[in-house]
Design a protein around this motif. Structure first.
Motif, PDB file in Angstrom:
ATOM      1  N   THR A   6      17.519  55.799 -35.560  1.00 41.60           N
ATOM      2  CA  THR A   6      17.615  54.974 -34.354  1.00 41.60           C
ATOM      3  C   THR A   6      18.934  54.231 -34.298  1.00 41.60           C
ATOM      4  O   THR A   6      19.565  54.113 -33.239  1.00 41.60           O
ATOM      5  N   GLU A  10      21.761  54.582 -31.326  1.00 42.79           N
ATOM      6  CA  GLU A  10      22.264  53.430 -30.565  1.00 42.79           C
ATOM      7  C   GLU A  10      23.776  53.315 -30.684  1.00 42.79           C
ATOM      8  O   GLU A  10      24.473  53.013 -29.707  1.00 42.79           O
ATOM      9  N   VAL A 135      20.984  61.611 -26.256  1.00 46.26           N
ATOM     10  CA  VAL A 135      20.264  60.623 -25.449  1.00 46.26           C
ATOM     11  C   VAL A 135      18.770  60.949 -25.427  1.00 46.26           C
ATOM     12  O   VAL A 135      18.387  62.053 -25.035  1.00 46.26           O
ATOM     13  N   GLU A 138      13.399  60.044 -22.604  1.00 41.81           N
ATOM     14  CA  GLU A 138      12.767  58.990 -21.798  1.00 41.81           C
ATOM     15  C   GLU A 138      13.751  57.925 -21.328  1.00 41.81           C
ATOM     16  O   GLU A 138      13.412  57.079 -20.490  1.00 41.81           O
ATOM     17  N   ARG A 139      14.976  57.945 -21.825  1.00 36.06           N
ATOM     18  CA  ARG A 139      15.981  56.938 -21.451  1.00 36.06           C
ATOM     19  C   ARG A 139      17.126  57.508 -20.621  1.00 36.06           C
ATOM     20  O   ARG A 139      18.063  56.788 -20.283  1.00 36.06           O
ATOM     21  N   ARG A 140      17.068  58.782 -20.298  1.00 38.58           N
ATOM     22  CA  ARG A 140      18.203  59.431 -19.649  1.00 38.58           C
ATOM     23  C   ARG A 140      18.577  58.782 -18.317  1.00 38.58           C
ATOM     24  O   ARG A 140      19.751  58.520 -18.040  1.00 38.58           O
ATOM     25  N   ARG A 142      18.018  55.741 -17.082  1.00 39.83           N
ATOM     26  CA  ARG A 142      18.603  54.408 -17.219  1.00 39.83           C
ATOM     27  C   ARG A 142      19.952  54.440 -17.936  1.00 39.83           C
ATOM     28  O   ARG A 142      20.895  53.763 -17.538  1.00 39.83           O
ATOM     29  N   PHE A 143      20.038  55.253 -19.010  1.00 42.46           N
ATOM     30  CA  PHE A 143      21.298  55.290 -19.760  1.00 42.46           C
ATOM     31  C   PHE A 143      22.445  55.797 -18.891  1.00 42.46           C
ATOM     32  O   PHE A 143      23.506  55.166 -18.821  1.00 42.46           O
ATOM     33  N   ARG A 282      16.665  53.925 -12.310  1.00 45.79           N
ATOM     34  CA  ARG A 282      15.269  53.477 -12.418  1.00 45.79           C
ATOM     35  C   ARG A 282      14.359  54.320 -11.528  1.00 45.79           C
ATOM     36  O   ARG A 282      13.214  54.622 -11.895  1.00 45.79           O
ATOM     37  N   ASP A 285      13.559  57.556 -13.312  1.00 43.20           N
ATOM     38  CA  ASP A 285      12.569  57.365 -14.367  1.00 43.20           C
ATOM     39  C   ASP A 285      11.174  57.152 -13.794  1.00 43.20           C
ATOM     40  O   ASP A 285      10.173  57.508 -14.420  1.00 43.20           O
TER      41      ASP A 285
END
Length: 455
Positions: A6, A10, A135, A138-140, A142-143, A282, A285
């Motif tokens: 993790t 990050e 990446v 689940e964060r693609r 927003r990232f 957002r 997602d």
């Protein structure tokens, strides 16, 4: 593939944002209005401008080399470092010709741009495979929303500052010096971006035996949803980008925009895009990539028609287009990018997905640019005046592109994405959200003015 911790992930995401910022500075100063402006400064005609715009598309076929090169090298990072580093450094040749006051022929200029584009096409395909593994899925949304927002801010700020500087130098007879400074800074920023990529961790790719060339070319097209997306993209880029080579040239040549005004136009879209990168990220997602992509591609169809009504004295349509650049092009680009990542889910075909995407969109845009450039050159003397508005050869391209964009929408609607919400549901929810925020804003304003709401 080897899983990163993790902490490593990050770290990699933070480096990607900083690296992307310098890459954006490079792209801003070595492309866009500065590349088109230098071409005009060197005496390029309409066909050569179209060819310049088409070069990245023309060389997109080299993306298919990415899969073979990754297997040959054994990792993606060193391949990206070499191709991106060399591709950006090629512009040193332009810097030297401007510095030494050599006469840079437009043909040599196009060759330099072409060599850079070949290397960057390979780098882009491999980098996409690399970043899609780095990446978390689940964060693609927003990232990439946050990353693109930061990149937009850096891009518009440097474009505005460089545009002001170019106008200052041009007004004093130092236009060549302006291009020299722009491309020198671009090379330096590109070198910093490449050095930062060295620090970005890479999940070890799962290197499977090299597939047959037929599998690389056509394997992903056996998947129905990716095939439908590919058909839409091929036709959209073949027809909907007919006007793409001429927007900046039309601003500089016919609408008589200064470099500063072009930078302000870009800045409007960039600043608004910062907010909407986060908003659309957002939304992706929450509702999925498909409905966001469909909604924004529908709105993108309006934009070429605005250019038909712009004149040197009536520039409102251009400023409206700048706003829409920030709102709908942001959503269309982010949505399409995430939709591609969602559909490209077979690890054995990872590089092939992105290579096909690059080639199909690139070939479509290349053919469109050649056709548009040929037509624009043939009707270069076209000039029609209706109700006080002057129409030029480029306006014919704007009209054709707008009609084509709407005609392509049914093809996009055929694409399905597992788990995404229906387009109508997404539009309804986003409309309700917008109305709720407008009503809340109205109440705050009324309270600030000391007026009681009677609703």
């Amino acid at each position: 593939m080897t899983r990163l911790s993790t902490c490593e992930i990050e770290k990699g995401l933070k480096i990607s944002i900083v690296e992307g910022t310098f890459a954006t500075l490079y792209t801003t100063l070595a492309g866009g209005m500065f590349l088109a402006g230098l071409a005009l400064h060197l005496g390029a005609n309409s066909f050569q401008i179209a060819l310049l715009s088409a070069i990245p598309a023309l060389v997109s076929g080299f993306s298919f080399l990415a899969g073979y090169l990754v297997r040959w090298v054994g990792a993606r990072k060193p391949l990206v470092l070499w191709t991106a580093g060399t591709g950006r450094s090629v512009y040193v040749l332009i810097v030297l010709t401007l510095l030494l006051r050599f006469r840079l022929r437009i043909e040599l200029f196009l060759v330099i741009v072409g060599v850079s584009a070949v290397l960057m096409a390979i780098a882009g395909t491999v980098w996409t495979s690399w970043i899609s593994d780095l990446v978390p899925e689940e964060r693609r949304g927003r990232f990439f929303g946050v990353r693109n927002a930061i990149l937009n801010v850096s891009g518009v700020l440097v474009a505005f500052g460089a545009g002001r500087g170019m106008d200052y130098l041009k007004a004093r007879g130092y236009e060549t010096t302006g291009y020299l400074l722009a491309f020198t800074l671009a090379v330096l920023f590109g070198m910093v971006s490449t050095l930062l990529l060295r620090r970005q961790p890479e999940p070890e790719p799962k290197l499977l035996p090299a597939p047959a060339f037929r599998e690389i070319l056509f394997g992903p097209l056996q998947e129905p949803q990716f095939r439908r997306l590919t058909i839409f993209l091929a036709i959209w880029f073949l027809t909907g980008t007919l006007a793409s080579p001429f927007y900046l040239v039309h601003l500089l040549k016919n609408l008589r925009f200064s470099f500063t005004e072009v930078a302000i136009y870009s800045m409007i879209g960039g600043v608004i895009g910062v907010l909407f990168q986060l908003f659309w990220g957002r939304a992706i997602d929450r509702f999925g990539s498909r409905p966001v992509t469909v909604l924004n591609f529908a709105l993108v169809g309006i934009m070429p028609f605005l250019w038909l009504f712009a004149t040197p004295r009536f520039r409102l349509p251009i400023w409206i287009d700048g706003v829409l650049n920030g709102v709908v092009w942001t959503g269309a680009s982010l949505g399409l990018w995430n939709l591609l990542l969602d559909l490209a889910d077979n690890p054995a075909r990872k590089e092939s997905y992105f290579a096909i995407y690059s080639v199909v969109t690139g070939l479509g845009a290349f053919i469109a640019s050649l056709v548009a450039g040929t037509v624009a050159q043939l009707i270069s003397s076209f000039h029609l005046k209706i109700l006080g508005i002057d129409f030029y050869n480029y306006d014919v391209m704007f009209l054709a592109a707008g009609i084509a964009r709407f005609a392509c929408l049914p093809l996009l609607l055929k694409v399905r994405e597992p788990g995404s919400k229906p387009v109508r549901h997404t539009i309804r929810e986003l409309t309700n959200l917008a109305l709720w925020r407008l009503n809340a804003g109205k109440d705050v304003l009324l309270q600030a003015l000391g007026i009681r709401n009677q609703d």
